[in-house]
Enzyme design. Structure first.
Site, PDB file in Angstrom:
ATOM      1  N   ASP A 159       0.822  -1.208   0.000  1.00 46.42           N
ATOM      2  CA  ASP A 159       0.000   0.000   0.000  1.00 46.42           C
ATOM      3  C   ASP A 159       0.858   1.261   0.000  1.00 46.42           C
ATOM      4  O   ASP A 159       1.941   1.284   0.585  1.00 46.42           O
ATOM      5  CB  ASP A 159      -0.902  -0.015   1.239  1.00 46.42           C
ATOM      6  CG  ASP A 159      -2.020   1.003   1.156  1.00 46.42           C
ATOM      7  OD1 ASP A 159      -2.376   1.405   0.028  1.00 46.42           O
ATOM      8  OD2 ASP A 159      -2.542   1.400   2.217  1.00 46.42           O
TER       9      ASP A 159
ATOM     10  N   ASN B 276     -10.449  -2.893  -6.572  1.00 40.22           N
ATOM     11  CA  ASN B 276      -9.694  -1.891  -7.318  1.00 40.22           C
ATOM     12  C   ASN B 276     -10.341  -1.511  -8.647  1.00 40.22           C
ATOM     13  O   ASN B 276      -9.946  -0.507  -9.262  1.00 40.22           O
ATOM     14  CB  ASN B 276      -8.258  -2.363  -7.564  1.00 40.22           C
ATOM     15  CG  ASN B 276      -7.385  -2.319  -6.329  1.00 40.22           C
ATOM     16  OD1 ASN B 276      -6.393  -3.041  -6.234  1.00 40.22           O
ATOM     17  ND2 ASN B 276      -7.740  -1.490  -5.347  1.00 40.22           N
TER      18      ASN B 276
END
Length: 296
Positions: free
Chosen positions: A76, A124
């Protein structure tokens, strides 16, 4: 589940010995894509030793009993890294490519046998069309560009994820990588693209329901092992250590079934700033914890 799948004594230390001082280093981030160095052949003809880190740091000494067998990482912070520098979000993803390879090298040096990397989640798809298009092409190109480097170090590459919506070109490149590295056993890297933990469990549940409806499975005999056998990769061991970079503290739907008794370690660095030394630090913290698995 047994803590460590290897037949090693607790006094065994699976780390590679320090590399010679003149051994190739990685990564040199002065160019992109970051160039992977030419590695000398192994004296015994086996997998080649990973390049050492540019700092020439050495993996910490941890016994097999202290070491996580399976590490899962939520990579991340790419977008935030780029935003902080006034760059397009895609530049952060590009800088994260070398980190994937560096962390893989560090995992091998330390003796980790399973590494799962969260490259693209089922959530996503909610991102902009432009970013999704970039990430699909980028993941395809990373696999194509790096699979030979990983193969020569003894890495077995496998795709974990769902087919719906995933670009066929991405699936094809992952299939090629999986085929060409199938015989390797130094470490297994699960490259998780279009993956979601809830989706994986739902898919397993649907298949079990079909078997029960067809009379091939007694619903009264369904156990946790039944569900495990119908996951996307049933042989993946439980996650021992779950790492998330960027300072965020959540699992984001990653390896939900496999991470039931994982140890979570959240590290503040954004993924493009991360390297193998941070992975080693997480493993040292993991080694200091007392895992009770529900016992007193």
């Amino acid at each position: 589940m047994v803590r460590n799948e290897r037949t090693l004594k607790s006094t065994d230390f699976p780390q590679l010995p320090p590399a010679p001082d003149d051994y190739p280093t990685f990564p040199d981030k002065s160019t992109w894509p970051v160039v992977f160095p030419m590695l000398p052949p192994s004296p015994d003809g086996g997998p080649r030793r990973p390049p050492q880190h540019t700092s020439k740091a050495v993996a910490p000494r941890l016994s097999a009993a202290q070491l996580p067998t399976h590490v899962a990482i939520v990579m991340d912070g790419n977008g935030r890294w780029a935003n902080q520098r006034g760059l397009h979000r895609t530049e952060g993803h590009k800088m994260g490519e070398a980190v994937v390879i560096d962390v893989a090298c560090g995992a091998i040096e330390l003796g980790i046998k399973w590494l799962s990397l969260y490259a693209f989640s089922t959530e996503n798809w909610k991102r902009s069309v432009e970013e999704v298009r970039f990430l699909m092409g980028f993941n395809r190109d990373v696999v194509r560009r790096r699979r030979e480097n990983l193969k020569e170090m003894g890495v077995r590459i496998r795709w974990v994820g769902s087919r719906p919506r995933l670009w066929r070109s991405v699936i094809n490149e992952l299939a090629i990588a999986e085929h060409m590295t199938a015989g390797n056993d130094v470490i297994t890297i699960n490259y998780c693209v279009n993956y979601g933990g809830r989706t994986e469990i739902a898919e397993a549940t649907r298949e079990i329901a079909r078997l029960a409806a067809a009379g091939r499975l007694n619903p009264e005999r369904i156990t946790e092992s039944t569900i495990t056998r119908h996951l996307q990769r049933p042989d993946i061991p439980d996650v021992d250590l779950f790492v998330r970079t960027s300072g965020e503290q959540r699992s984001s739907n990653f390896m939900l079934w496999q991470a039931a008794y994982t140890e979570y370690i959240f590290q503040d660095k954004l993924w493009p700033d991360y390297d193998r030394r941070d992975l080693w630090a997480a493993c040292e913290e993991y080694a200091s914890r007392n895992r009770r698995f529900g016992s007193a």
